[in-house]
Motif scaffolding. Structure first.
Motif, PDB file in Angstrom:
ATOM      1  N   ARG A 142    -116.160  -6.085   9.519  1.00 28.12           N
ATOM      2  CA  ARG A 142    -117.235  -6.554   8.666  1.00 28.12           C
ATOM      3  C   ARG A 142    -118.166  -7.480   9.437  1.00 28.12           C
ATOM      4  O   ARG A 142    -117.752  -8.184  10.356  1.00 28.12           O
ATOM      5  CB  ARG A 142    -116.660  -7.296   7.463  1.00 28.12           C
ATOM      6  N   GLU A 345    -118.848  -2.386   7.753  1.00 28.69           N
ATOM      7  CA  GLU A 345    -119.499  -2.906   6.561  1.00 28.69           C
ATOM      8  C   GLU A 345    -120.439  -4.021   6.967  1.00 28.69           C
ATOM      9  O   GLU A 345    -120.073  -4.898   7.756  1.00 28.69           O
ATOM     10  CB  GLU A 345    -118.476  -3.443   5.553  1.00 28.69           C
ATOM     11  N   TRP A 347    -122.834  -6.950   5.287  1.00 27.06           N
ATOM     12  CA  TRP A 347    -123.118  -7.662   4.052  1.00 27.06           C
ATOM     13  C   TRP A 347    -124.346  -8.547   4.244  1.00 27.06           C
ATOM     14  O   TRP A 347    -124.399  -9.371   5.152  1.00 27.06           O
ATOM     15  CB  TRP A 347    -121.910  -8.496   3.636  1.00 27.06           C
ATOM     16  N   HIS A 370    -124.324  -3.387   2.394  1.00 24.94           N
ATOM     17  CA  HIS A 370    -124.070  -3.946   1.068  1.00 24.94           C
ATOM     18  C   HIS A 370    -124.962  -5.164   0.846  1.00 24.94           C
ATOM     19  O   HIS A 370    -124.981  -6.088   1.666  1.00 24.94           O
ATOM     20  CB  HIS A 370    -122.608  -4.373   0.931  1.00 24.94           C
ATOM     21  N   ALA A 468    -125.655   2.581  -5.333  1.00 20.99           N
ATOM     22  CA  ALA A 468    -125.487   1.163  -5.012  1.00 20.99           C
ATOM     23  C   ALA A 468    -125.646   0.292  -6.247  1.00 20.99           C
ATOM     24  O   ALA A 468    -124.881  -0.663  -6.461  1.00 20.99           O
ATOM     25  CB  ALA A 468    -126.505   0.762  -3.949  1.00 20.99           C
ATOM     26  N   GLU A 471    -122.478   0.574  -8.303  1.00 16.08           N
ATOM     27  CA  GLU A 471    -121.335  -0.086  -7.676  1.00 16.08           C
ATOM     28  C   GLU A 471    -121.430  -1.595  -7.807  1.00 16.08           C
ATOM     29  O   GLU A 471    -120.420  -2.288  -8.002  1.00 16.08           O
ATOM     30  CB  GLU A 471    -121.265   0.315  -6.202  1.00 16.08           C
ATOM     31  N   GLN A 472    -122.636  -2.119  -7.735  1.00 18.48           N
ATOM     32  CA  GLN A 472    -122.806  -3.565  -7.755  1.00 18.48           C
ATOM     33  C   GLN A 472    -122.589  -4.174  -9.135  1.00 18.48           C
ATOM     34  O   GLN A 472    -122.564  -5.402  -9.266  1.00 18.48           O
ATOM     35  CB  GLN A 472    -124.198  -3.924  -7.225  1.00 18.48           C
ATOM     36  N   THR A 474    -119.783  -3.620 -10.720  1.00 21.83           N
ATOM     37  CA  THR A 474    -118.335  -3.720 -10.864  1.00 21.83           C
ATOM     38  C   THR A 474    -117.832  -5.085 -10.399  1.00 21.83           C
ATOM     39  O   THR A 474    -118.415  -5.709  -9.503  1.00 21.83           O
ATOM     40  CB  THR A 474    -117.642  -2.616 -10.055  1.00 21.83           C
ATOM     41  N   TRP A 477    -116.810  -5.143  -6.554  1.00 17.03           N
ATOM     42  CA  TRP A 477    -117.882  -5.337  -5.577  1.00 17.03           C
ATOM     43  C   TRP A 477    -118.323  -6.805  -5.548  1.00 17.03           C
ATOM     44  O   TRP A 477    -118.552  -7.373  -4.484  1.00 17.03           O
ATOM     45  CB  TRP A 477    -119.076  -4.454  -5.918  1.00 17.03           C
ATOM     46  N   LYS A 478    -118.439  -7.419  -6.715  1.00 18.81           N
ATOM     47  CA  LYS A 478    -118.843  -8.823  -6.772  1.00 18.81           C
ATOM     48  C   LYS A 478    -117.831  -9.711  -6.061  1.00 18.81           C
ATOM     49  O   LYS A 478    -118.195 -10.698  -5.402  1.00 18.81           O
ATOM     50  CB  LYS A 478    -119.015  -9.262  -8.221  1.00 18.81           C
ATOM     51  N   ARG A 480    -115.893  -8.765  -3.507  1.00 16.50           N
ATOM     52  CA  ARG A 480    -116.037  -8.509  -2.077  1.00 16.50           C
ATOM     53  C   ARG A 480    -117.300  -9.158  -1.519  1.00 16.50           C
ATOM     54  O   ARG A 480    -117.330  -9.561  -0.358  1.00 16.50           O
ATOM     55  CB  ARG A 480    -116.064  -7.002  -1.811  1.00 16.50           C
ATOM     56  N   TYR A 481    -118.345  -9.256  -2.343  1.00 16.54           N
ATOM     57  CA  TYR A 481    -119.624  -9.793  -1.863  1.00 16.54           C
ATOM     58  C   TYR A 481    -119.542 -11.286  -1.543  1.00 16.54           C
ATOM     59  O   TYR A 481    -120.416 -11.826  -0.875  1.00 16.54           O
ATOM     60  CB  TYR A 481    -120.717  -9.545  -2.913  1.00 16.54           C
TER      61      TYR A 481
END
Length: 564
Positions: A142, A345, A347, A370, A468, A471-472, A474, A477-478, A480-481
């Motif tokens: 990442r 990935e 971010w 992302h 995208a 997915e955002q 969910t 995802w939040k 992981r962000y």
């Protein structure tokens, strides 16, 4: 000045003995030499020096001095004194204890050589290569990127100060090269108005009188330019840098109206990407981001973010202030690919991801980009019960769209958006839209004669954008962000430790060099922290913020690891 290789890189015995005695617990410079070894060799910079001439001080050692200078926030004089007087610097550089070092001006000369060839990337690459060789750089996992503003080294000027100082700077360089000619050309009052720095001048407070001063400065600048570009003027004056800056500044801010010099209306001036803001840093540009206004540049840092390795900066990109983040994703990915530091990935914040960036990142580099995607802000989306693009069925093979009322589009054509991006213009028939019972929900202005029209991305970009956005929404995802927030600590470290907020030098090339050295310095500090097992700090949370109920906490407010 030519280059002579520094030798085999062996540490002098007496330097080792004294350094061990003086630093029984070691220091950053000593640990890096012991654990990482020689970071830079003279051969890496051989093309910066001619083959003949007076021998230069070792460029490999100078490169390390520049990085250590940024690690400790030293001036050129302090860095040269550290090489001459500090045992740990002599140890890191492999010097004898009685080595006299070099004059501090050597650092400025070496930076000029590096800036002219984008040599700062070589310094950055040297640190990354050493980290990769020792297993400290993991670039296939990442990464995260963010940008921040950088102020120009030149003082910020208001408009009146800017044009007056531009004229004064031009008069000074002309007086240096053609003093007798200028003495005959200059108006008597020029010596009163432009002989001293403009910030020593007290401009009138009245708007009308300030406008009179501006017109007087404009007339004086036009007179000087007319004299310089006269065929009878001395050769070379029109080629002087400050004269060219004066010409550009006057074209941008003044024009002739019925034979009189007048200030241009703000709407009649060139865009910010080309507009000068100071005569002393012609690469700097003025920009605005939310409540921040600044003259200067913008820098983008990309770093790894793995839990079992130091977070190392793998790419630094510097641009003028007017370049938007949305145009930088592909540039950053190409530079990461050139360094073999592409992550799986990537971010970023909301400024970077666009539909083309999502597609090109995956297609060209195998990267999952992302970041929060800008929401559909059409009038139909914001209206309650309105039909946004998601309500339409797109048949890409037949190049048709079907509306919620069951009608199909009649026109499908390629166009360019306001930002110059290719889009598809899909239009429905007016005969279908006018009598439609769903017209009020479909068209935000029901009384309009025009039928419903869609602007779509190309198929791959359209699907990437909608995937995208879905997915955002969910929770996974939040969660992981949250990893992206740590890069803001890197920006803080660069500002507080290396003075990132203001450029040390003038011009884009030297400012970019400063930022490459800043990235290399932060990497050395983090490698050293990793070697001595310094734990990463946690994000500081105020006592009151810590009382926030759990259901009110968001990804942006959650705790995340800070940089070493």
């Amino acid at each position: 000045m030519s280059m002579r290789p520094a030798g085999d890189g062996e540490l002098p015995g007496e330097t080792v003995r004294v350094a061990r005695a003086a630093f029984p617990k070691g220091s950053l410079a000593i640990r890096l030499r012991d654990e990482v070894g020689v970071l830079f060799t003279d051969e890496q910079f051989a093309d910066l020096f001619p083959s003949r001439g007076r021998h230069a001080w070792s460029p490999g050692r100078l490169a390390l001095v520049l990085v250590l200078q940024f690690v400790e926030g030293l001036t050129d004089r302090q860095a040269a004194e550290a090489v001459r007087a500090r045992i740990d610097f002599k140890y890191a550089l492999g010097l004898e204890l009685d080595d006299p070092g070099f004059d501090f001006s050597v650092l400025s000369e070496f930076r000029d050589r590096l800036a002219g060839t984008d040599g700062g990337r070589r310094v950055m690459d040297g640190v990354l290569a050493a980290a990769r060789e020792r297993g400290l750089l993991k670039s296939s996992g990442r990464a995260r990127t963010d940008s921040t503003h950088v102020l120009s080294a030149a003082r910020e000027l208001n408009w009146l100060e800017m044009v007056a100082e531009t004229l004064r700077a031009a008069l000074n360089v002309v007086a240096r090269d053609a003093p007798d000619w200028l003495a005959d050309v200059a108006e008597p009052d020029w010596f009163q108005h432009y002989a001293t720095r403009i910030d020593d001048t007290r401009f009138p407070a009245s708007r009308a009188k300030r406008a009179e001063v501006a017109e007087r400065i404009g007339r004086d600048g036009v007179r000087l330019l007319a004299a310089v570009f006269d065929p009878r003027s001395p050769d070379g004056l029109r080629d002087l840098d400050k004269v060219e800056v004066l010409r550009q500044m006057w074209v941008q801010h003044f024009h002739l109206v019925e034979g009189e010099v007048r200030r241009r209306d703000p709407k009649d001036r060139p865009p910010g990407a080309t507009r000068l803001v100071t005569p002393y840093d012609t690469d700097a540009r003025g920009s605005v981001k939310r409540e921040i206004m600044w003259d200067g540049y913008k820098v983008h840092f990309t770093e790894t973010c793995e839990p079992d390795a130091p977070n190392l900066i793998t790419n630094v990109t510097t641009t003028v202030a007017t370049v938007q983040d949305r145009s930088m994703a592909e540039t950053i990915h190409s530079q990461l690919a050139a360094r073999d530091c592409l992550p799986a990935e990537h971010w970023v914040d909301a400024g970077y991801p666009t539909a083309p960036a999502l597609v090109s990142a995956r297609r060209d580099h195998g990267i999952a980009l992302h970041g929060p995607i800008q929401a559909d802000n059409s009038a139909q989306t914001s209206a309650e019960g309105g039909f946004a693009q998601d309500a339409f069925t797109i048949d890409w093979n037949k190049q048709q769209a079907a509306c919620p009322g069951g009608h199909t589009s009649t026109t499908w054509s390629e166009r360019l958006s306001q930002r110059g991006q290719p889009v598809l213009r899909v239009v429905f028939s007016a005969s279908d839209c006018r009598p439609c019972t769903m017209r009020q929900a479909c068209i935000n202005t029901p009384n309009a004669i025009r039928p419903r029209e869609l602007r779509l991305r190309r198929q791959d970009e359209h699907h990437a954008l909608h995937t995208a956005r879905a997915e955002q929404q969910t929770a996974a995802w939040k969660e992981r962000y949250r990893i992206r927030a740590g890069v803001e600590g890197t920006m803080s470290q660069a500002v507080l430790r290396c003075g990132l907020r203001r450029s040390r030098y003038r011009g884009l090339a030297k400012t970019s060099l400063q930022h490459q050295l800043t990235g290399a310095a932060i990497n050395l500090a983090r490698i050293d922290a990793h070697l001595i097992d310094t734990p990463r700090a946690r994000t500081r949370i105020s006592h009151f913020a810590a009382l926030r109920p759990a259901d009110q906490k968001t990804a942006s407010g959650a705790k995340c690891p800070a940089p070493n």
